[in-house]
Enzyme design. Sequence first.
Site, PDB file in Angstrom:
ATOM      1  CD  GLU B 278       2.959 -35.191 -86.782  1.00 25.83           C
ATOM      2  OE1 GLU B 278       3.867 -34.737 -86.051  1.00 25.83           O
ATOM      3  OE2 GLU B 278       2.410 -36.285 -86.553  1.00 25.83           O
ATOM      4  CD  GLU B 281       5.576 -31.252 -91.349  1.00 26.59           C
ATOM      5  OE1 GLU B 281       5.190 -31.262 -90.159  1.00 26.59           O
ATOM      6  OE2 GLU B 281       6.748 -31.491 -91.681  1.00 26.59           O
ATOM      7  CB  CYS B 298       4.973 -37.002 -80.752  1.00 27.08           C
ATOM      8  SG  CYS B 298       3.757 -36.439 -81.909  1.00 27.08           S
ATOM      9  CB  SER B 318       6.468 -34.108 -88.620  1.00 24.93           C
ATOM     10  OG  SER B 318       5.836 -32.934 -88.163  1.00 24.93           O
ATOM     11  CE  LYS B 357       7.543 -36.135 -74.984  1.00 23.28           C
ATOM     12  NZ  LYS B 357       7.335 -35.309 -76.185  1.00 23.28           N
ATOM     13  CD  GLU B 360      10.380 -33.113 -76.821  1.00 21.85           C
ATOM     14  OE1 GLU B 360      10.075 -33.417 -77.979  1.00 21.85           O
ATOM     15  OE2 GLU B 360       9.588 -33.235 -75.855  1.00 21.85           O
ATOM     16  CD  GLU B 365      16.900 -28.006 -80.747  1.00 21.52           C
ATOM     17  OE1 GLU B 365      17.922 -27.650 -80.119  1.00 21.52           O
ATOM     18  OE2 GLU B 365      16.627 -29.205 -80.934  1.00 21.52           O
ATOM     19  CB  CYS B 503       3.536 -42.257 -74.247  1.00 19.99           C
ATOM     20  SG  CYS B 503       4.013 -41.464 -75.791  1.00 19.99           S
TER      21      CYS B 503
END
Lengths: 151, 571, 419
Positions: B278, B281, B298, B318, B357, B360, B365, B503
């Site tokens: 990141e 990036e 994230c 990102s 999560k 996710e 993908e 989190c």
Amino acid sequence: MLEDLLEKYPQQEDQLIEILLDYQSQKQHRYISEEEIARIAAHLGVSESKVYSVVTFYTFFSTEPRGQHIIQVCKDVPCYINGERTMRSVLEKLLGIRVGETTRDKRFTLEQTSCLGHCDGAPAMRIDDKTFTNLDENKIKAIISEYRGAK
Amino acid sequence: MVNIRINNTDLTVKEGTTILDAAKANNINIPTLCYYPDLDIKSDCRVCSVEIVGEKGLVTACSQPVWEGMEVKTNSPRVLNARKTLTELLLANHDDTCTACERNMNCELQTLANTLGIDENRFENVLEEEPLDSHNDAITRNANRCIKCGRCVDVCKNVQGLNILETMNRSHEMKVTPAYGKYLSDEECTFCGQCSSVCPVAAITERDNTDEVWRVLDDDRKHVIVQVAPAVRVSLGEELGSEPGSIVTEKMVAALKQLGFDGVFDTDFTADLTIIEEGYELIERIKEGGTLPMMTSCCPGWISFIEQRYPELIDNLSTCKSPQQMFGALAKSYYAKTENIDPENLHVVSIMPCTAKKYEAAREEMSVDGEHQDVDTVLTTRELGKMIRQMGIDFNELENTPFDNPFGITTGAAAIFGATGGVMEAALRTVSEVLNEEPLEKLDFEDVRGMEGIKEAELELAGNKVKVAVAHTLSNARQLAEKVKGGEKDYAFIEVMTCPGGCIGGGGQPYNTTDAKREERIRATYQVDTGMEYRKSHENPYIKRLYEEYLEEPLGEKSHKLLHTHYFSRN
Amino acid sequence: MLEKKLITARFDKINPLSIDDYVEHGGYEALSFALGMERVDIIEEVKKSQLRGRGGAAFPTHIKMMGVAKEEDEPRYVVCNADEGEPGNFKDRYLMENDPHQLIEGMIITAYAVRANKGFIYIRGEYDKPHSVLQWAIDEARKKGYLGKNILDSGFNFDIEIRSGAGSYVCGEEFALIESLEGKPGRTRVKPPFPTQEGLFQKPTMLSNVETFANLPHIVDMGGEKFAEIGTESSKGTKIISLSGNVKKPGIYEIPFGVPIRDVIEQLGEGTPADRKVKMVQLGGASGPIIPEYMTDLTIDFDRFENFDSKTGAGAVIVMDDRFDVFDILLRISEFFEHESCGKCTPCREGNLQLLKLVEKFVDRQSSEKDLANIESLARVMHQTSLCGLGQSAPTALLSTLQYFRNDFVDRIEHPESQ
């Protein structure tokens, strides 16, 4: 139709009930559809859930199609002791439906309502935005046939 | 100051204090149900009703401020009878099969009934059964257990600004649902799970995946490895009865080994990796005029939020996968290869503070080869706690055990990923050293730490002044998203975490999380950071080795295949 | 003469759709006078008049006015509660249909006194006619300079907007009404803060009933002291009674406080049709107590009503003759509250359903001693723990019948077979 109506109202949350009342009263089957709820929510910048919570809280609103005319019979004490049961059964017989139902020709929906504030003219009923008082069998028959005659 | 008397105790308390707070501060217990610290006072359940001497009706302690000379009885027969009646009424419209419930022995209603000594219900059970909503991978809704306390509606509306859950209908037909009683998966729900973490009963819970994990652990053909997110080590202790903010990293590893995992690894490792990818990036976007501000990726709740409500900002995100997914991708490729394991037989479990999560990990993908998901099963902190209890492990007696390698050596930068501002700080530690080509004087970026909703910081990168922003909760995130959408070009980098405090306050964390407990977990998080040998991600020797041996370079071809992803408009 | 026509005096004299008629009969004179007064002096007159709210709760009006007037926050609002949904009440409808400007004038005077520039009339959705009459009157008043900017050249600005309810009894409760005005479901808020502090849109709000506002021009006109000469020690002025049920002449009657209920029924209502015996009378509406005939010598007075622990003050008198059974009436009332509960708090949401189930058992003659104990205990807890006044008074009728018609309950338990 909804778009034109929405334009008349400021984009403020407190306009929600006014918008819903105005729109539903003009709509053929007197209900608010899912798409319309979404559109109104977007117009006011609130969530669909919020609009739905309002629609399901107030008895005036329906999310299901109803009849062309909504007949509401009062069920509270002053009407009850002045012949509410007779009024209801006359209407049920006349329309061939029970309370909560819509006639097959979609002309009438029969509902019960809380007090209409016409206890001095009990028993009372409301059709759309008109209230009728001191009802007896003959009076009810005359009123219904008038509504049947009119388009 | 105001003088009052509660039961037989004379007290002097600050003006404006509620009876409940006055009682609490003086160790007088008044039971509550809809009350939740940090949320609005609802006064709906009426369970905290108390008697004010001389008043006809009862008042709720949660909402009633004290006045001079007030005399309160918290346990008079009238009060006890009222409380009991109210609890019976709630139980009479509730699926009361307690032993068949996820929250058995951990349910606020059950505890209340037990405290009040309710052994029979005078009222007929009037529950009208409704189907479960278990149509998504993250959260299960069971309306039959809902007691209409309104906490979930409050967090969804006021903390997250989503207002998906609402109070529909009225009278006894009132219920808490999305519009039209639809499934959460049909709504723009981010699965943040804050609703589940404040629910006093089992009306909203994470989807329970513990059975699945027990099954694979028992399967000899399976090589089962586990990764643990940074925020779990500062909350698992609390879940198992220790003080908030207890750090239990090495006991947690020991427990996971006892449960039978073949490898116990640290998500912190791929957090370090995330910072490298990141960070590079960001540098690339700054140098080559890419879309700015860049926004962190994230947090799966945040990703959903952008995909659903701000698809025009997708290019600002990102492309890095989250640390959880980077770990899974490396496990199924690099680790499987070096350990010579058929990915078919490799099962990756992650322990996360988060319900989103789960969603996710199940995104299509999130797979290296299109066949095997990066991560197979996600458990929340609460679910891990449950497994440890099921196994009968005496957690505090466990021997400290370090994480396994190659994903066990990590840095302080990764450790702070769990707190709001942590990803930003970790990135800044790396980006400024890389760009400024000199070691940082001060590692701590205090400006981006703490519970303030939106934080900003300004710093110099390669001679340019750069502004960054950090937000936690989606209400705050929305403000930043609106700014960016409106063309605000001030910021170079934005960090968003969906949950309050980051989190460490995630939807999968122990029940009864409050801001005070979040502060403790944050404090513990920075304590972990300062205790680490390495505190900058780019100094992690195993990360360096990973690039040398396998990935070759940040943003390289392998990285793109394994560690980066793409997003979809779900508007 | 039992009646004393103060706020109904113009009813048969003017065309409600004609503002000129109203002015000809002394209308807007009080406003004109008030605009020349110091604001505190208006409130002082209201204090001297000892006017108490006419919506049911009988709260002293000047305290509310003072509460709003002393708040610094702006804007301040004046809201008229025209959500007359309590079964048996219809006097506000008459006030709006027959003398709309009297209400408007009362609201303007109040607004001036509390420094509010915006008013709302929240009118129940069922009241189509009063709504249109009021809208007409507001438009007329605006044209004539009684509403809008710089009212009667005083420099004071005030305007009124009508908002409609959509079918919900609980919106008659002050905070539920405010929530509804904000476009939300009508569920009450936790107090404190009170509406005078943080009401509509979280701003100071003066919220009163139609009849309360209608008294304001008369208080300004007569002076507070003179007004206070009408009525009894504890209750000053007149009260409009909504008389319904088994009486020959149902309708509204304005009386000075202190008239016995029996006189209202027998003299104004001319007794029951076919001269049957009065079995019971419900006071205030569905949320009021049901008393036996022998108690109708009770005078209409806030203090007397307070003995019933309920909000009886709206002034409904529902007469039931000896053809009716306590349980049939209780069934209707229980169904009403079960249907109308907003659902927010446990005792009202869950309690009214359980109460209905227990009443049904008595109606069906399936009841036991235990049911009697349970229904009484539940009703008391609902009364003591409900969040809003409406929830608290939902079990009032039941509790009063347990007191005055207990034998009927015992009889049902002991003689389940008899019809």
